[in-house]
Enzyme design. Structure first.
Site, PDB file in Angstrom:
ATOM      1  N   GLY A  87       0.791  -1.220   0.000  1.00 56.63           N
ATOM      2  CA  GLY A  87       0.000   0.000   0.000  1.00 56.63           C
ATOM      3  C   GLY A  87       0.821   1.266   0.000  1.00 56.63           C
ATOM      4  N   LYS A 108       9.967   2.457  -0.113  1.00 59.14           N
ATOM      5  CA  LYS A 108       8.910   2.422   0.897  1.00 59.14           C
ATOM      6  C   LYS A 108       8.522   3.857   1.234  1.00 59.14           C
ATOM      7  CE  LYS A 108       7.832   0.129   5.279  1.00 59.14           C
ATOM      8  NZ  LYS A 108       8.400  -0.704   6.367  1.00 59.14           N
ATOM      9  N   ARG A 171      14.605   0.032   0.457  1.00 56.77           N
ATOM     10  CA  ARG A 171      14.786  -1.241   1.163  1.00 56.77           C
ATOM     11  C   ARG A 171      15.297  -2.302   0.199  1.00 56.77           C
ATOM     12  NH1 ARG A 171      10.002  -3.465   4.913  1.00 56.77           N
ATOM     13  NH2 ARG A 171       8.914  -3.798   2.950  1.00 56.77           N
ATOM     14  N   ARG A 178       5.971 -13.189   0.898  1.00 50.16           N
ATOM     15  CA  ARG A 178       5.562 -13.427   2.274  1.00 50.16           C
ATOM     16  C   ARG A 178       4.687 -14.670   2.370  1.00 50.16           C
ATOM     17  NH1 ARG A 178       5.401  -7.750   4.030  1.00 50.16           N
ATOM     18  NH2 ARG A 178       6.198  -6.508   2.298  1.00 50.16           N
ATOM     19  N   ASP A 243       1.469 -11.630   6.829  1.00 43.08           N
ATOM     20  CA  ASP A 243       1.961 -10.785   5.742  1.00 43.08           C
ATOM     21  C   ASP A 243       3.283 -10.119   6.108  1.00 43.08           C
ATOM     22  OD1 ASP A 243      -0.187  -9.485   7.444  1.00 43.08           O
ATOM     23  OD2 ASP A 243       0.729  -7.690   6.612  1.00 43.08           O
ATOM     24  N   ASP A 253       9.603  -5.808   7.645  1.00 40.78           N
ATOM     25  CA  ASP A 253       8.546  -4.909   8.125  1.00 40.78           C
ATOM     26  C   ASP A 253       8.751  -4.510   9.582  1.00 40.78           C
ATOM     27  OD1 ASP A 253       7.323  -4.709   5.690  1.00 40.78           O
ATOM     28  OD2 ASP A 253       5.943  -6.351   6.047  1.00 40.78           O
TER      29      ASP A 253
END
Length: 471
Positions: A87, A108, A171, A178, A243, A253
C-alpha cells in the site's frame, strides 16, 4: 547506474499491479549505505548524486526498472484479510549482485498504489529512520534481515495525527514474498498461481528443493534460526502477522519493533497489541502458527490428501525442535559456551529467571559477563553471585569462552529512547544524532569512548513503553 532483471514482474497478471512511484517535491539525501551499495555492485557516488537521489526518491526510473506493487493477503492478529498488498511501497525491480545473488530494490513511502486502501502511500521520517537503524544493526549482528540502502527526505509533509516530514526508505531484500503472498492465492482456490509462486520461490531461494514439501521445510528451518536470533537480542518484532513473515527467512517490516531494556518475558511494546499476542516470549509460538498457515496453502501442491496433510503437519511440527536447538546455541554462546550440552539449558534459564525477577537489563547483563560488570545490573547481586559460581565452573577450562561471549553479546543495541531522540532531532532537520547512532550500531562489538553513552540503559524518565505502527 542500476540495471535490473525483473523475474517477479514476469509472472502473470494478478501477482502485482504495475505502479509507478509518485514524485516528491524536494528530495534530499539523509543517509546512504555506502558499504551495502558496494556489496550490490552499485556506485555510491552516483547514488549520492542528483540522478541517484532522484531515483531513491521515486522521481526518476533507472533503465530496466519495471515498478510494481505486490499483491498479498494475511492474518493480522489472527484475523484473515483476503487482500492487502503493497500500500505504500513500490518494487523497482531486482538486481543481480557481483556474487550472483539477486535482490529486490523497493521504495517504501513512494506514494499510493491500488492496494493503499484509501491511504496516502507515504511514509514519515520517524519510521524511516527507525527501520534504517534497526535493520542495519540486525545485519551487523548477523540476523537475516531486509537492509536499508538509503533514506531520503521528500520536502513534503504527511498527515498523521499532525503534520510530519515525509521520507522514502530504499529497502533491499532477497525478496518481498511473504506467507501472505501464498495465502492470497490459496484463499482464491487458484492452484495454478500457487504452483507458479512456489516454483518461483524455489528457484530464487531454495534451489535444492524438489517440491512444495521441501520448500515448506526450508522456510521452517530458516525461520527457526531467525526467531532464535531475535530472542538472543531481546528483540520484539511487534506485528508478526503472516503478511510480515518472509519466506526467505529475513526479518521484514520493522513497524512497532523494539528491544527490551529490562528483561520481562511477557514484554509488549506495540501500541496495537492489546492482548500480548506478539510478546517476546510468544514469538516462537506465533512463528509456528504462521508456518501452519503456509503449510495449509502448500498442501494442494503436495497431493491434497491425508498423506499430504500429515507430511505438512510433520514439517511444521519440526519447528520447535529446530528452534530449541538454535536457541540453545545462541544463549550458550552468550555465556561463552561454543558447544553446548543439553544440561546447559537449565543454567541459562536460571539466569533468565534471576533477570526477570528484577527486570535486569537484558543487553547489559550478558555483555557484562565478560568484564565482571553483570552483577552491577542486579539490585541484589548476591543472587547473581550464586549463579555465577555455577557458570564459572562450567566455563572453566574453555579457553575460547571470552571470544565466544564477545561475538555473541553486543555492547550496544538500538535503544528505544535513543531512536526517539534521533527522530526528534531529525524532525528539526538535525541528522547528526542519527549518523552518530548509526556508526555505533554498525560496530556492535567494538568499544569507542564516544559510543559509551549508547550502551547505557535509559533513565526512568527516558523509558519508552509503547511503540507505534504507522508510516
Amino acid at each position: 547506474m542500476i540495471r535490473f532483471d525483473n523475474s517477479y514482474a514476469r509472472l502473470p497478471e494478478g501477482f502485482f499491479t504495475r505502479t509507478r512511484p509518485t514524485p516528491v517535491r524536494d528530495p534530499q539525501l539523509v543517509a546512504l549505505n555506502r558499504p551495502l551499495a558496494g556489496l550490490l555492485g552499485l556506485d555510491p557516488d552516483w547514488l549520492a548524486g542528483p540522478e541517484g537521489v532522484a531515483m531513491l526518491a521515486g522521481n526518476a526510473l533507472p533503465e530496466g526498472a519495471e515498478p510494481i506493487a505486490q499483491a498479498y493477503a494475511g492474518h493480522q492478529f489472527g484475523g484473515f484479510v483476503p487482500q492487502l498488498g503493497d500500500g505504500r511501497a513500490v518494487l523497482l525491480g531486482e538486481i543481480v549482485a557481483p556474487d550472483g545473488a539477486r535482490f529486490d530494490i523497493q521504495l517504501k513511502g513512494a506514494g499510493p498504489t491500488p492496494f493503499s486502501r484509501r491511504g496516502d502511500g507515504r511514509a514519515w521520517l520517524g519510521p524511516v529512520l527507525r527501520e534504517y537503524l534497526v535493520s542495519e544493526f540486525m545485519a551487523a549482528f548477523g540476523i537475516p534481515t531486509t537492509r536499508a540502502l538509503a533514506a531520503v527526505a521528500t520536502g513534503e509533509t504527511v498527515i498523521r495525527e499532525t503534520l510530519l516530514p515525509g521520507a522514502v526508505l530504499t529497502r533491499v531484500a532477497a525478496s518481498h514474498i511473504r506467507v501472505g503472498t501464498f495465502e492470497f492465492y490459496a484463499a482464491r482456490g487458484d492452484r495454478d498461481r500457487l504452483q507458479l509462486l512456489a516454483d518461483h520461490v524455489i528457484a530464487r531461494h531454495y534451489p535444492g528443493a524438489s517440491g512444495a514439501a521441501d520448500l515448506l521445510q526450508g522456510v521452517v528451518e530458516r525461520q527457526a534460526a531467525t526467531i532464535a536470533g531475535w530472542m538472543g537480542l531481546g528483540f520484539i518484532h511487534g506485528v508478526m502477522n503472516t503478511d510480515n513473515m518472509s519466506v526467505s527467512g529475513e526479518t521484514i517490516d520493522y513497524g512497532p519493533c523494539a528491544f527490551m531494556d529490562g528483561y520481562r518475558p511477557d514484554k509488549v511494546f506495540s501500541s496495537i497489541d492489546a492482548h500480548g499476542r506478539y510478546a517476546w516470549q510468544e514469538q516462537p509460538n506465533i512463528a509456528v502458527w504462521n508456518l501452519a498457515q503456509l503449510a495449509s496453502c502448500l498442501v494442494p501442491l503436495m497431493g491434497n490428501d491425508d498423506a499430504a496433510i500429515e507430511r505438512a503437519t510433520q514439517i511444521v511440527h519440526s519447528f520447535p525442535g529446530l528452534y530449541q536447538a538454535e536457541w540453545l546455541k545462541r544463549f550458550a554462546a552468550k555465556l561463552g559456551i561454543a558447544e553446548p550440552r543439553p544440561e546447559d539449558r537449565a543454567l541459562i534459564e536460571r539466569l533468565l529467571t534471576l533477570m526477570a525477577a528484577e527486570e535486569a537489563d537484558f543487553t547489559r547483563v550478558f555483555a557484562g559477563l565478560a568484564d565482571g560488570r553483570a552483577r552491577d545490573e542486579f539490585a541484589a547481586p548476591e543472587t547473581f553471585d550464586a549463579w555465577a559460581g555455577e557458570w564459572q565452573a562450567r566455563i572453566a577450562g574453555l579457553p575460547d569462552s571470552a571470544q565466544v561471549m564477545a561475538r555473541a553479546n553486543p555492547r550496544r543495541i538500538p535503544r528505544n529512547h535513543r531512536i526517539e531522540a534521533v527522530i526528534a532531532a531529525g524532525r528539526e532537520g538535525d541528522y547528526a544524532p542519527f549518523h552518530a547512532l548509526d556508526a555505533a550500531l554498525r560496530a556492535p562489538f567494538e568499544d569507542q569512548p564516544e559510543w559509551e553513552p549508547f550502551a547505557l540503559a535509559p533513565e526512568p524518565q527516558e523509558i519508552v513503553r509503547r511503540t507505534f505502527c504507522g508510516t
